[in-house]
Design an enzyme around this catalytic site. Sequence first.
Site, mmCIF file in Angstrom:
data_model
loop_
_atom_site.group_PDB
_atom_site.id
_atom_site.type_symbol
_atom_site.label_atom_id
_atom_site.label_comp_id
_atom_site.label_asym_id
_atom_site.label_seq_id
_atom_site.Cartn_x
_atom_site.Cartn_y
_atom_site.Cartn_z
ATOM 1 N N LYS A 1 4.895 -4.385 -11.821
ATOM 2 C CA LYS A 1 5.094 -4.444 -10.363
ATOM 3 C C LYS A 1 3.781 -4.825 -9.682
ATOM 4 C CE LYS A 1 4.151 0.498 -10.030
ATOM 5 N NZ LYS A 1 4.755 1.827 -10.120
ATOM 6 N N ARG B 1 10.633 11.760 -4.634
ATOM 7 C CA ARG B 1 10.610 10.421 -4.051
ATOM 8 C C ARG B 1 12.028 9.904 -4.200
ATOM 9 N NH1 ARG B 1 6.127 6.267 -6.387
ATOM 10 N NH2 ARG B 1 7.601 6.230 -8.108
ATOM 11 N N HIS C 1 10.235 10.350 -13.267
ATOM 12 C CA HIS C 1 8.831 9.961 -13.062
ATOM 13 C C HIS C 1 7.982 11.212 -12.841
ATOM 14 C CE1 HIS C 1 5.687 7.128 -12.410
ATOM 15 N NE2 HIS C 1 5.562 7.307 -11.119
ATOM 16 N N ARG D 1 6.770 3.879 -20.635
ATOM 17 C CA ARG D 1 6.810 3.062 -19.413
ATOM 18 C C ARG D 1 5.444 3.018 -18.722
ATOM 19 N NH1 ARG D 1 10.525 6.130 -16.445
ATOM 20 N NH2 ARG D 1 8.888 6.677 -14.992
ATOM 21 N N TYR E 1 -24.182 -6.242 9.498
ATOM 22 C CA TYR E 1 -23.587 -5.544 10.655
ATOM 23 C C TYR E 1 -24.006 -4.075 10.691
ATOM 24 C CZ TYR E 1 -20.174 -9.381 11.074
ATOM 25 O OH TYR E 1 -19.560 -10.591 11.239
ATOM 26 N N CYS F 1 -19.274 -7.388 4.495
ATOM 27 C CA CYS F 1 -18.644 -8.215 5.526
ATOM 28 C C CYS F 1 -17.285 -8.711 5.036
ATOM 29 C CB CYS F 1 -19.522 -9.412 5.860
ATOM 30 S SG CYS F 1 -21.228 -8.980 6.227
ATOM 31 N N MET F 2 -16.583 -9.463 5.883
ATOM 32 C CA MET F 2 -15.258 -9.967 5.501
ATOM 33 C C MET F 2 -15.345 -10.899 4.288
ATOM 34 S SD MET F 2 -12.473 -12.064 7.773
ATOM 35 C CE MET F 2 -12.096 -10.757 8.907
ATOM 36 N N ASP F 3 -16.341 -11.794 4.298
ATOM 37 C CA ASP F 3 -16.405 -12.842 3.280
ATOM 38 C C ASP F 3 -17.637 -12.769 2.387
ATOM 39 O OD1 ASP F 3 -14.145 -14.070 4.587
ATOM 40 O OD2 ASP F 3 -15.572 -14.653 6.133
#
Length: 388
Positions: free
Chosen positions: A38, A136, A170, A230, A271, A318-320
Amino acid sequence: MESTLRRTWAEIDLDALAHNYSVLRRHVGHAKFLGVVKADAYGHGAVQVSRVLQELGADYLAVSSIDEAMELRANGVTMPILILGHTPKEQVGRLIEHHITQAITCHAKALEYSEEAVRCGGTLTVHIKVDTGMSRLGYLCDGDHFSTGVDGICAACSMPGLSVEGIFTHFAVSDEPDEDSVAYTKAQFSLFCRVIDAAQARSGHHFALRHCANTGATACYSETHLDMVRPGLLLYGCGAFAQKLGLRPVMTLKSTVSTIKFYAPGTSVSYGRLFTTDRTTRMGVLPYGYADGFFRSLSNRCSLMTEYGAAPQRGKICMDMCMIDLTELPQVDVGDEVEIFGKRNSVNDLAALAGTIPYELTCAVSKRVPRIYLRGGQVTDRELLLRF
Ligand SMILES: *Cc1c(COP(=O)(O)O)cnc(C)c1O
């Protein structure tokens, strides 16, 4: 695909995956093997991982949704697939058509699915999910619910549109070593066994695939292996149990030094000015930031691995981009590789530093990070999840 442009990528070592699979197969002996793929195989690439598992003779795959299952079917994966999560009843025809197994989690859904399957003129293969304490999904069967739960399961076994192949539950704490968790896991398992016995006795139905062993239980509770194990995380060679079993990390996330600059003492970096140099500092910039899946909460608190040793990460992520301190590593040059996590910088340690679990780090590697698939040391495939 020319997309190592940004020079940050995830190497997916399919030999390590094959190694992990064979070690686990030996570890579980006679039990069948379901690989959990998954969430794009926990960020590793579900199609590639599933193809390898299919080749190696795994028995089953599990995904969380029909979309994930259809992605595999569309890419040459023909082996049995179990959907662990919910599928809208309108999709039952597609499930039948593509031989996809559906988890059944309560009486109302069993009725709905059966009706729809009959309407389509087919039979839906299902596994009954029992809630033994995860709280769940699943037929509630503990305490006062035992009898109603078992009744519901028996009812599903005789519905005309359903073919009940399996039953599963589970565990909530099979990966925790403390006494309380061990007792809880054993109680969950014992309840699961009692539900199976009662349902088989009452309905006369035989469940061909009884399964409950996730990573923790596959590693630590051999009595829970039953007909099929599993695991997810173990396959990818992450987590403490993987280390104990001699499994290898499948993903190595790498970046490269794009720029190196020298700063005078007293220079603030990035930053928020979280970090200020206290000496002449040789600082490297990596094209790897939180939009690639780095956790900003790790800012100024972790180290990344160069060929010559660990480089402390400095200032806000930072973002990048992010910055690493190369003052003590003068050999590291522009263009050199830096391992974010993987074979040399454990994802477990980085996850612990971030106050989370390794699952979250591999799942977080974002779509703009190309996956490079390796077999026998050769690149066999490249995938970029951007649209162009
Ligand atoms: C995700 C999942 C697993 C695999 O869990 P791991 O801890 O990765 O082994 C097994 N079963 C179910 C129902 C799951 O949702």
